[in-house]
Design a protein around this motif. Structure first.
Motif, mmCIF file in Angstrom:
data_model
loop_
_atom_site.group_PDB
_atom_site.id
_atom_site.type_symbol
_atom_site.label_atom_id
_atom_site.label_comp_id
_atom_site.label_asym_id
_atom_site.label_seq_id
_atom_site.Cartn_x
_atom_site.Cartn_y
_atom_site.Cartn_z
ATOM 1 N N MET A 87 0.830 -1.197 0.000
ATOM 2 C CA MET A 87 0.000 0.000 0.000
ATOM 3 C C MET A 87 0.868 1.251 0.000
ATOM 4 O O MET A 87 0.500 2.278 -0.587
ATOM 5 C CB MET A 87 -0.918 -0.002 1.229
ATOM 6 C CG MET A 87 -2.053 1.004 1.129
ATOM 7 S SD MET A 87 -3.113 0.694 -0.307
ATOM 8 C CE MET A 87 -4.118 2.174 -0.315
ATOM 9 N N ALA A 88 2.028 1.163 0.622
ATOM 10 C CA ALA A 88 2.938 2.311 0.650
ATOM 11 C C ALA A 88 3.345 2.720 -0.755
ATOM 12 O O ALA A 88 3.539 3.903 -1.042
ATOM 13 C CB ALA A 88 4.181 1.973 1.476
ATOM 14 N N GLY A 89 3.462 1.738 -1.630
ATOM 15 C CA GLY A 89 3.829 2.054 -3.001
ATOM 16 C C GLY A 89 2.720 2.748 -3.764
ATOM 17 O O GLY A 89 2.980 3.491 -4.713
ATOM 18 N N ALA B 208 8.740 13.057 9.048
ATOM 19 C CA ALA B 208 9.169 11.664 9.238
ATOM 20 C C ALA B 208 9.188 10.929 7.900
ATOM 21 O O ALA B 208 8.535 11.329 6.931
ATOM 22 C CB ALA B 208 8.234 10.957 10.212
ATOM 23 N N LYS B 209 9.935 9.839 7.859
ATOM 24 C CA LYS B 209 10.000 9.047 6.635
ATOM 25 C C LYS B 209 8.636 8.439 6.326
ATOM 26 O O LYS B 209 7.852 8.133 7.225
ATOM 27 C CB LYS B 209 11.040 7.936 6.781
ATOM 28 C CG LYS B 209 12.472 8.434 6.856
ATOM 29 C CD LYS B 209 13.445 7.269 6.962
ATOM 30 C CE LYS B 209 14.880 7.756 7.010
ATOM 31 N NZ LYS B 209 15.841 6.633 7.146
ATOM 32 N N LYS B 210 8.399 8.252 5.045
ATOM 33 C CA LYS B 210 7.119 7.704 4.613
ATOM 34 C C LYS B 210 6.858 6.339 5.242
ATOM 35 O O LYS B 210 5.724 6.026 5.635
ATOM 36 C CB LYS B 210 7.102 7.600 3.084
ATOM 37 C CG LYS B 210 5.793 7.069 2.513
ATOM 38 C CD LYS B 210 5.878 6.970 0.997
ATOM 39 C CE LYS B 210 4.650 6.300 0.412
ATOM 40 N NZ LYS B 210 4.749 6.130 -1.054
ATOM 41 N N ALA B 211 7.902 5.515 5.356
ATOM 42 C CA ALA B 211 7.731 4.178 5.931
ATOM 43 C C ALA B 211 7.232 4.258 7.371
ATOM 44 O O ALA B 211 6.367 3.474 7.791
ATOM 45 C CB ALA B 211 9.047 3.408 5.864
ATOM 46 N N GLU B 212 7.770 5.203 8.152
ATOM 47 C CA GLU B 212 7.333 5.361 9.539
ATOM 48 C C GLU B 212 5.871 5.804 9.595
ATOM 49 O O GLU B 212 5.085 5.327 10.431
ATOM 50 C CB GLU B 212 8.222 6.383 10.244
ATOM 51 C CG GLU B 212 9.691 5.974 10.327
ATOM 52 C CD GLU B 212 10.569 7.093 10.855
ATOM 53 O OE1 GLU B 212 10.024 8.102 11.337
ATOM 54 O OE2 GLU B 212 11.804 6.960 10.778
#
Length: 706
Positions: free
Chosen positions: A99-101, A124-128
Motif C-alpha cells: 500500500m505504501a507504493g 518523518a519518513k514515509k515508511a514510519e
C-alpha cells in the motif's frame, strides 16, 4: 523503424516466464509457487490475461475501475470470476509496503489526519508514517477520503515474488524487461543461456529469498516486530549467493536494532555473518567499553583476514584505537598527497577531465581509467570463461554467476591459469584482447560499456607496464572480484616514459575504503599510485569554446541542429572560430526560417552532423563549453553525438548565469538585451557564429569583473 508488440504480448511473455520453471529450476519450487503455475495454466485465456496484466504491475494492488483492456473480453466479469475463485482479495489483506507504493506521502499524511492520529512528525519518513497509518486502519478502517473499495490485493503475489526471484536472481526484476527486450531497448544474452538453476537445493533458494525480501520490509516494521525478528532463528544458507543476501539482511537489521535495544543489537551483530556486520559490531562494542574483546577480534582478523576490505579496516582501527594513532590510513594518504595541482575553477564539474587536459597542455599523456580500464581488461581477458563457460541462467543475467558468488577463481582456476600462461607477454595479451573485442563488440555485459576507444587505455597500459604486474592485478581480481570490482584510480599518466596511476581529489573529496583497497593492491603489484589534490583558481590559459546553435525546434530528442558556430577564447582573446550549416535531415518549419533566416534550400547540400562531428569534437577538446543558456546548446550537441553512439562530455559554463553574477539588477539577461545594453556588436541575431561571438564578448566582460 519503430518496433511494436503483439496484442497479447504480456500473456506471451508471462508464458515464456513460466516455461523457465519446467526446466532445471522446477526442483526449486515450493508448494505455493508450484500450485500457482498449475492453477494459472488451468484458467481460460481471458482470465490468464487478467493475471498476467496484474503480475506486470509494480505493486500487488490493482484498481479494478482502471482494469479495462480491449483485447480482454468482459474484463470486469473475468475479474469477478477470479475474485470468486480466490485470486484477488480485499485491500485489508495487503502488506503495508504494498500500500505504501500506491500512496504518496501527501496521501499518507491526509489519511492520518482524517483518522485523527496525532503526535506524528510531518517530516518523518514515509515508511514510519505508513506504519502509524496501518495501526490506525486496523481499528478504524480506511478513511472515507481515500477511495479503496475498488482496490484489490493480488493473493498470488508471494508466489509471484518467489518466482521472479528465482528467474532474475534478485527481488528487483520485473516482467516488463521482456517488453524492453522485444522493443530493442534492452540487450540480453539470449544465445548464451543454458538450462540451469540458480541454486542447488530448494532450501537454499528459499533462504536467499527470505533474506532478500525481508531486508526490504524492515522500514515498515515497528520496534517490537524488529526485536522479534532479531530473536527469531534464521534459515541456514548453503551457497555464496544466499550468504550475500543473509549478510545484507543481518547488517541492516542489526543497525536498526541499535536504536531500539543496544544489548540485543550487539548480540545479534556478533553472531551475524559478513564483513559489514563484523565491522559494525567491532565499532559498537568498542564504544561499549569491550576493548579487550575487540582487540582480540581485530588481531584474529589481521592474522587470518576473510577479505582485503575487512583487513584494511582491522589494521587501521587497531592502529588508531590501540596504538593511539590519531588519524586513519585514508586521512594520512590524503594529507600526504603526492602532489597538488591547480586547475581552472570551471573544471569543477569534471575534475578528472580537467587534470587530463592540464597534462595534455604540458605534453604529458594521460587516460581516464578509473574502473573502466581494469574491468574491461579483466572482462576481455577472461571473456571465454566469464561469458561462455559460465553461462547465464536467463538471458537477462548480465553478470556471470561466478562473479556474483565471488568464486570465479575457485570455480575456474584451471582455465584461468591456463589462459594467463598463454598471454604471458604484452603482444600476446593485446592480440587476445583485440580478438575478443572484435568477436564480441556490443554484447551485453555488466562489467564495462563498449565504445570505439575502449581499447586505447589498455594499449597504453600494455605498452608501458611490465606484463607481470598487469597479470598479477587481473588474477587478484579473479580471486576476489568483490573487493576489486571498483575503487581504482581515476587516471593513468605516462610521463618521461614512466607509467603511474593517480587518484584525483577535489577540495572536500574523501578517499573511500574500496579506493584504499584497490590502491594498495596496485601498489602490491608494483604500480606507482599517487593521490593528486586539486585546488581551484582562474587559469588564464584555460580555453573556452563559446557555442551557439540553431535548430529546427526546441527539444533535443525530436529536433535537429541546422547550424553551429564556435568561438574559442584563451586569456580573454579570440584565438579561433568555427562555423558550419548542417543538414538536419528533416524539414525546417517556416516559423524557424523566419526566426533564423536558415531555409531548407540553404542546408540541402550542407553536411549532416555525422560528417562534422569529428571537427566539433576536436575544436572543443579540453575546452569549457560555454553558451547563453548552456543546457540548451550542450543538450543538442550531446544528443547528436549520442545518436552516433559517441560520448560528448565537457565542463559547462552559462553566460546567462555569469552575467547575472557580474551585472546584477539588469531588467533582462537575454542575449539580445545584453548585447544592446553593453553595446556589443551582433551582426545577425539567431545566426550561430554571430550569436557565439556576442556571447564570447559577454563572457570576457563578466570575467573582468572582480
Amino acid at each position: 523503424m519503430r518496433k511494436t508488440l503483439p496484442e497479447k504480448y504480456y500473456l506471451d511473455h508471462f508464458s515464456e516466464f513460466l516455461a523457465f520453471f519446467s526446466g532445471a529450476s522446477a526442483a526449486l519450487l515450493d508448494e505455493k509457487s508450484r500450485r500457482f503455475i498449475a492453477d494459472f495454466q488451468a484458467l481460460p485465456e481471458p482470465q490468464q490475461c487478467i493475471i498476467a496484466r496484474a503480475a506486470n504491475r509494480k505493486y500487488a494492488i490493482i484498481n479494478r475501475e482502471h482494469f479495462y483492456y480491449e483485447e480482454i473480453n468482459q474484463p470486469q466479469v473475468q475479474l469477478d470470476a477470479l475474485i470468486t475463485s480466490g485470486w484477488f482479495g480485499p485491500l485489508s489483506e495487503a502488506p503495508v509496503w504494498e500500500m505504501a507504493g500506491m500512496l504518496t506521502k501527501a496521501d499518507v499524511l491526509q489519511c492520518l489526519r482524517d483518522l485523527g492520529v496525532s503526535g506524528f512528525v510531518v517530516s518523518a519518513k514515509k515508511a514510519e508514517l505508513m506504519t502509524l497509518l496501518f495501526d490506525a486502519v486496523e481499528t478504524q478502517g480506511w478513511p472515507s477520503s481515500l477511495s479503496v473499495e475498488h482496490l484489490l490485493f493480488c493473493r498470488f503475489d508471494s508466489a509471484m515474488r518467489y518466482l521472479l526471484f528465482l528467474y532474475f536472481g534478485n527481488n528487483k526484476g520485473r516482467l516488463n524487461q521482456f517488453s524492453m527486450r522485444d522493443l530493442g531497448i534492452m540487450r540480453t544474452r539470449q544465445q548464451a543461456v543454458s538450462d540451469q538453476a540458480r541454486f542447488d537445493i530448494p532450501e537454499d533458494a528459499q533462504a536467499a529469498f527470505h533474506y532478500a525480501s525481508g531486508a526490504d520490509e524492515f522500514d515498515f516494521l515497528n520496534n517490537n516486530e524488529l526485536l522479534a525478528l532479531g530473536a527469531k532463528p534464521q534459515p541456514e544458507t548453503f551457497s555464496t549467493i544466499s550468504q550475500v543476501y543473509a549478510e545484507r539482511y543481518h547488517t541492516k537489521l542489526g543497525s536498526k536494532l541499535l536504536s531500539i535495544d543496544r544489548h540485543a543489537a550487539l548480540q545479534f551483530l556478533e553472531k551475524a555473518p559478513g564483513d559489514a556486520a563484523k565491522e559494525k559490531w567491532l565499532r559498537e562494542a568498542y564504544k561499549e567499553g569491550r576493548k579487550d574483546e575487540v582487540k582480540a577480534q581485530l588481531e584474529a582478523i589481521i592474522d587470518s583476514p576473510a577479505s582485503d576490505t575487512l583487513l584494511a579496516f582491522a589494521e587501521d582501527f587497531y592502529q588508531r584505537k590501540y596504538h593511539k594513532k590519531r588519524t586513519s590510513v585514508v586521512t594520512d594518504m590524503l594529507r600526504n598527497a603526492s602532489r597538488t595541482l591547480q586547475l581552472d575553477e570551471s573544471q569543477n564539474q569534471a575534475v578528472e577531465q580537467g587534470v587530463i587536459a592540464w597534462y595534455k597542455r604540458h605534453n604529458i599523456e594521460a587516460w581516464r581509467t578509473e574502473n573502466r580500464l581494469w574491468r574491461s581488461l579483466f572482462a576481455l581477458t577472461f571473456w571465454p570463461i566469464l561469458f561462455e563457460k559460465d553461462a547465464p541462467v536467463t538471458e537477462f543475467d548480465r553478470r556471470p554467476q561466478s562473479l556474483k558468488n565471488n568464486n570465479f577463481y575457485t570455480t575456474f582456476h584451471t582455465d584461468i591459469d591456463a589462459l594467463l600462461a598463454k598471454v604471458d607477454n604484452a603482444a600476446a595479451l593485446m592480440k587476445h584482447i583485440a580478438a575478443m573485442a572484435a568477436a564480441h563488440y556490443g554484447k551485453a555485459n555488466s562489467l564495462f560499456l563498449w565504445g570505439t576507444k575502449v581499447l586505447d587505455p589498455i594499449k597504453g597500459l600494455l605498452a608501458h607496464a611490465p606484463i607481470e604486474q598487469v597479470l598479477q592485478v587481473i588474477k587478484m581480481m579473479a580471486e576476489d572480484f568483490n573487493s576489486l570490482r571498483d575503487g581504482f584510480p581515476d587516471i593513468m599518466v605516462l610521463e618521461n616514459g614512466l607509467l603511474r596511476f593517480e587518484e584525483i581529489k577535489a577540495p572536500g573529496d574523501q578517499l573511500r575504503r574500496n579506493q584504499l583497497v584497490s590502491i594498495q593492491k596496485l601498489q602490491q603489484a608494483g604500480f606507482e599510485v599517487q593521490i593528486t589534490q586539486v585546488s581551484w583558481y582562474r587559469d588564464p590559459q584555460q580555453p573556452y569554446a563559446v557555442v551557439d546553435i540553431e535548430t529546427t525546434g526546441g527539444h533535443s530528442q525530436y529536433h535537429r541542429i541546422t547550424e553551429v558556430g564556435i568561438v574559442k577564447i584563451v586569456n580573454g582573446e579570440v584565438v579561433d572560430e568555427w562555423q558550419s550549416l548542417i543538414n538536419p535531415q528533416r524539414h525546417i518549419p517556416s516559423n524557424i526560417t523566419r526566426l533564423t533566416g536558415i531555409s531548407n534550400d540553404m542546408v540541402v547540400d550542407a553536411p549532416v552532423f555525422a560528417e562534422i562531428a569529428d571537427a566539433i569534437d576536436e575544436f572543443t577538446q579540453d575546452c569549457v563549453f560555454v553558451a547563453h543558456n548552456v543546457n540548451f546548446d550542450y543538450g543538442f550537441i550531446k544528443q547528436e553525438f549520442a545518436r552516433l553512439e559517441r560520448p560528448f562530455r565537457r565542463p559547462k559554463l552559462c553566460t546567462v548565469r555569469e552575467s547575472r553574477k557580474a551585472f546584477p539588477g539588469l531588467p533582462s539577461y537575454s542575449l539580445a538585451n545584453l548585447t544592446k545594453h553593453f553595446e556589443v556588436k551582433m551582426e545577425q541575431h539567431h545566426r550561430a557564429l554571430s550569436d557565439a561571438r556576442a556571447a564570447a564578448e559577454l563572457l570576457v566582460m563578466s570575467q573582468q569583473v572582480d
